[in-house]
Enzyme design. Structure first.
Site, PDB file in Angstrom:
ATOM      1  N   GLU B  80     -12.410  27.362  55.152  1.00  0.00           N
ATOM      2  CA  GLU B  80     -12.485  26.069  54.474  1.00  0.00           C
ATOM      3  C   GLU B  80     -13.109  25.063  55.423  1.00  0.00           C
ATOM      4  O   GLU B  80     -12.631  24.887  56.545  1.00  0.00           O
ATOM      5  CB  GLU B  80     -11.093  25.577  54.081  1.00  0.00           C
ATOM      6  CG  GLU B  80     -10.478  26.360  52.940  1.00  0.00           C
ATOM      7  CD  GLU B  80      -9.093  25.826  52.553  1.00  0.00           C
ATOM      8  OE1 GLU B  80      -8.580  26.277  51.536  1.00  0.00           O
ATOM      9  OE2 GLU B  80      -8.547  24.977  53.293  1.00  0.00           O
ATOM     10  N   ASP B  91      -3.582  13.668  53.830  1.00  0.00           N
ATOM     11  CA  ASP B  91      -3.496  14.348  55.119  1.00  0.00           C
ATOM     12  C   ASP B  91      -2.531  13.672  56.072  1.00  0.00           C
ATOM     13  O   ASP B  91      -2.400  12.453  56.098  1.00  0.00           O
ATOM     14  CB  ASP B  91      -4.886  14.413  55.756  1.00  0.00           C
ATOM     15  CG  ASP B  91      -5.745  15.474  55.100  1.00  0.00           C
ATOM     16  OD1 ASP B  91      -5.326  16.648  55.108  1.00  0.00           O
ATOM     17  OD2 ASP B  91      -6.810  15.130  54.554  1.00  0.00           O
ATOM     18  N   TYR B 205      -4.815  27.511  45.159  1.00  0.00           N
ATOM     19  CA  TYR B 205      -4.272  27.034  46.430  1.00  0.00           C
ATOM     20  C   TYR B 205      -2.912  26.404  46.148  1.00  0.00           C
ATOM     21  O   TYR B 205      -2.824  25.369  45.505  1.00  0.00           O
ATOM     22  CB  TYR B 205      -5.238  26.002  47.032  1.00  0.00           C
ATOM     23  CG  TYR B 205      -4.891  25.514  48.426  1.00  0.00           C
ATOM     24  CD1 TYR B 205      -3.606  25.108  48.778  1.00  0.00           C
ATOM     25  CD2 TYR B 205      -5.874  25.427  49.399  1.00  0.00           C
ATOM     26  CE1 TYR B 205      -3.310  24.662  50.044  1.00  0.00           C
ATOM     27  CE2 TYR B 205      -5.593  24.961  50.680  1.00  0.00           C
ATOM     28  CZ  TYR B 205      -4.303  24.583  50.998  1.00  0.00           C
ATOM     29  OH  TYR B 205      -4.015  24.124  52.249  1.00  0.00           O
TER      30      TYR B 205
END
Lengths: 405, 292
Positions: B80, B91, B205
């Site tokens: 990725e 994040d 995912y």
């Protein structure tokens, strides 16, 4: 007053939260379920007379609504238009906590309680939304955590003290430009990690659906009052309504009351900062383009690669890279107009209102005053201008002293 | 209703479309590359699957090239490539710092795609572009899809583009042979799991825990149950991420998911190595250790 239009649900975005091409829900997957829960919770609450009555009661007895509509006595004369134009101020600065943010904070805190959340997180720029949220949480017995950029904590130190006295946990954010945008990122990260028991109390008409709708509806009390007060006190509608626009909640709140009055011009005033150049201002419609930031598609300040530009304004509350999506839509429709004034002009507006009317406006609201001071040169005799005086300026005294030094 | 992802509606729609079609061959393979990789993992030939994430441009793009080669040599099954964005709200601190370093080195989405195009033929692992929505929107969704195809990108994951907003984007990249990787979270309802199962491609995912990215000491308690929920509605491969940093994590996840995703822990290795000459060696050793 029985023929008033319904308060809520009059102008909803589409089912996916779009106002025309703007809005939507650009959020990480973890936030989709909480946002759907919030949307359902809000739509149920606004249809519930008990909820509305409780909010109305608090707005009246706790916030002090309706706020006055005050006609300035010396401002027009000082601008050379004595007796020929009239300038009215909607006095949101006279609410409990001193700014319009309390209208939204109380509404959402009641909703959080209704949804069974025990903890509230919020972001704040100038600190007014943080103070309003801390106040509402103290009143309703909710834990409160407020994220604030380090730069904003410095320039709005008084509000940091107020929040802490009100029992809030104020957390400093050191990322990015260390202002409002970075505080929102951090508040959203907190929410992602604590979605089960935490309510995110967003402070402006921004972010993913349903926030732009919900915040505007909680602020629309400003416009409803101002419209009926203008009719009562002046005998007709204003010709022009002026409000400052950061995220845009005070402006949406007052504009909402006049949207159907097609002859009333609605003008939003953005922060022109030092000049319209990257990093030196926060005028999204003057220097921005469409993009996605913090959950919504709207006008944003960005570079060629799609990264968000730094912003600057003397006013922490206007120092933000995106504008509420409904503003972008109303502008496309030609219903609203946008202008910007510089830091220096806002300072001039701040001092003028203090000297001539005995009112210290928030630096945010001072942008609306400053724009009106320019506007009056060009309007016809008999024009009535209504300004949303969105907050009071006590918090800004230190910044103003520094800027004038 | 116009949508931001509709062809021709992007901010840069007036720019000329990308001229190069040289990547068509790579793209035809690309569609198969993710599927083939997970087929090999499921066949049990190569141990538990490992998906690795790095932020492109940290410390700069030339060194990212070396890092990607090292990941491939060490046996990363999927790579990725994170596109740095100024406001990475999903994040944690480790990837935030990496993003700041990458932006400071001048990294852009266009530059990342150029790098992938240069490297593609040399790498065995499929490449997934991992981005926030705005850099893609700024480039123009259709232009992005063209350039990603030309570069030989195998899949795209857009963090803040949930299923509801992704229809047109998915169609744009799918028509160019690129998989859209969808994220699933512990908060995702069964109904949404089913939608994701029918709309996603390449792999799914799964986020193992609430919160932002970042390494943890242990796999989240509900992770296995989450994978079981997804298995019940989908036959797509499942990669589980968020908080994984050690070989025992990778092995544990490999018992019920198809692959584990390691991001922040790897980004930490790169941050620690910084400008030192053994950067690639350290990356390679770390990934070999994870696979051990």
């Amino acid at each position: 007053m029985g023929s008033d239009p319904p308060v809520f649900g009059r102008r909803d975005p589409d089912a996916r939260g779009y106002f025309g091409a703007y809005g939507g829900r650009f959020v990480p997957e973890t936030l989709v379920a909480p946002i759907e829960e919030l949307t359902a919770g809000y739509l149920a609450a606004r249809a519930d007379a008990v909820f509305r009555d409780e909010l109305d009661g608090l707005l009246k007895h706790y916030v002090g609504r309706p706020t006055p509509l005050y006609e300035t006595r010396r401002l027009a004369g000082d601008l050379g238009r004595k007796g020929r134009i009239r300038i009215l101020l909607k006095r949101e600065d006279l609410t409990h906590t001193g700014a319009h943010q309390i209208n939204n904070a109380l509404g959402q805190a009641l909703l959080a309680k209704r949804m069974g959340k025990r903890r509230v997180v919020a972001e704040t720029g100038a600190g007014q939304h943080g103070v309003a949220t801390a106040t509402a949480c103290a009143l309703l017995g909710l834990d409160c955590c407020v994220y604030m950029g380090a730069e904003d904590m410095r320039r709005q130190a008084l509000n940091v003290v107020r929040m802490r006295l009100l029992g809030a946990d104020v957390r400093q954010v050191d990322a990015g430009s260390r202002t409002l945008k970075d505080a929102i990122n951090e508040a959203m990260r907190d929410w992602v990690a604590n979605v089960t028991d935490t309510y995110y109390l967003l402070g402006s008409a921004l972010g993913p659906h349903p926030y732009p709708l919900m915040v505007r509806e909680f602020q629309s009390v400003i416009g409803r009052e101002a419209r009926s007060q203008t009719l009562d006190q002046v005998g007709r509608l204003p010709d022009i309504v002026v409000a400052c626009v950061g995220g845009g909640s005070n402006a949406m709140g007052i504009f909402d009351g006049f949207l159907d009055d097609k002859d009333v011009r609605l003008i939003g005033v953005e922060a022109g900062g030092e000049r319209i150049a990257p990093g030196r201002h926060a005028a999204r419609f003057a220097g921005g383009s469409t993009g996605v930031l913090q959950g919504t598609r709207t006008f944003i300040l960005q570079d060629e690669a799609g990264n968000i530009e730094l912003t600057h304004s003397i006013s922490a509350g206007l120092d933000y890279a995106a504008v509420g999506p409904e503003h972008a839509w109303l502008r496309d429709l030609g219903r609203t107009e946008y202008a910007h004034v510089s830091d220096a002009e806002a300072l001039e507006g701040f001092q003028t209102l203090a000297r001539l009317e005995g009112i210290l406006p928030a630096l945010e609201s001072a942008h609306a005053i400053a724009y009106t001071m320019k506007l009056v040169r060009d309007v016809a005799d008999g024009t009535i201008i209504l300004i949303n005086l969105s907050g009071r300026g006590d918090k800004d005294v230190q910044s103003v002293v520094e800027a004038l030094r | 209703m116009t949508r931001p992802w509709a062809p021709g509606r992007s901010a840069n729609a007036d720019r000329p479309a990308s001229a190069g079609l040289s990547g068509r061959t790579a793209t035809r393979l690309g569609r198969r590359r993710l599927a083939a990789t997970f087929a090999r993992i499921r066949a049990g030939n190569i141990g538990p699957g490992l998906v690795t994430y790095v932020t492109a441009g940290d410390p700069d793009l030339p060194r990212t090239e070396g890092i990607l080669r090292a990941l491939d040599r060490a046996g990363a099954d999927v790579i990725e490539v994170g596109v740095p964005f100024s406001d990475p709200l999903a994040d944690g601190p480790v990837i935030q710092r990496a993003t700041e370093r990458a932006l400071a080195s001048g990294t852009t989405l266009a530059g990342v795609l150029d790098m992938v195009r240069r490297l593609r033929a040399d790498l065995r692992a499929p490449i997934v572009i991992f981005s926030y929505a705005n850099p893609i929107l700024r480039l123009g969704a259709e232009r992005f899809a063209d350039q990603a195809r030309d570069a030989g990108v195998d899949g795209v994951l857009v963090l803040d583009l949930p299923i509801e907003e992704a229809d047109q984007f998915r169609a744009l990249v799918a028509s160019r042979g690129i998989d859209t990787i969808l994220l699933l979270s512990p908060t995702t309802s069964d109904e949404r799991l089913r939608r994701a199962a029918s709309l996603g491609s390449g792999f799914l995912y799964a986020i193992s825990r609430l919160g932002v990215t970042g390494a943890r000491d242990a796999i989240a308690d509900g992770a296995e149950e989450m994978v079981r929920r997804i298995r019940a509605v989908s036959s797509l491969p499942i990669a589980l991420g968020f908080g994984i940093s050690k070989p025992e994590h990778v092995r544990e996840v490999g018992q019920w998911a198809d692959a584990a995703v390691v991001g922040s822990a790897l980004v930490n290795v790169i941050a620690d190595a910084g400008a030192s000459l053994d950067l690639n060696t350290r990356v390679e050793e770390y990934v070999r250790w994870l696979k051990s």
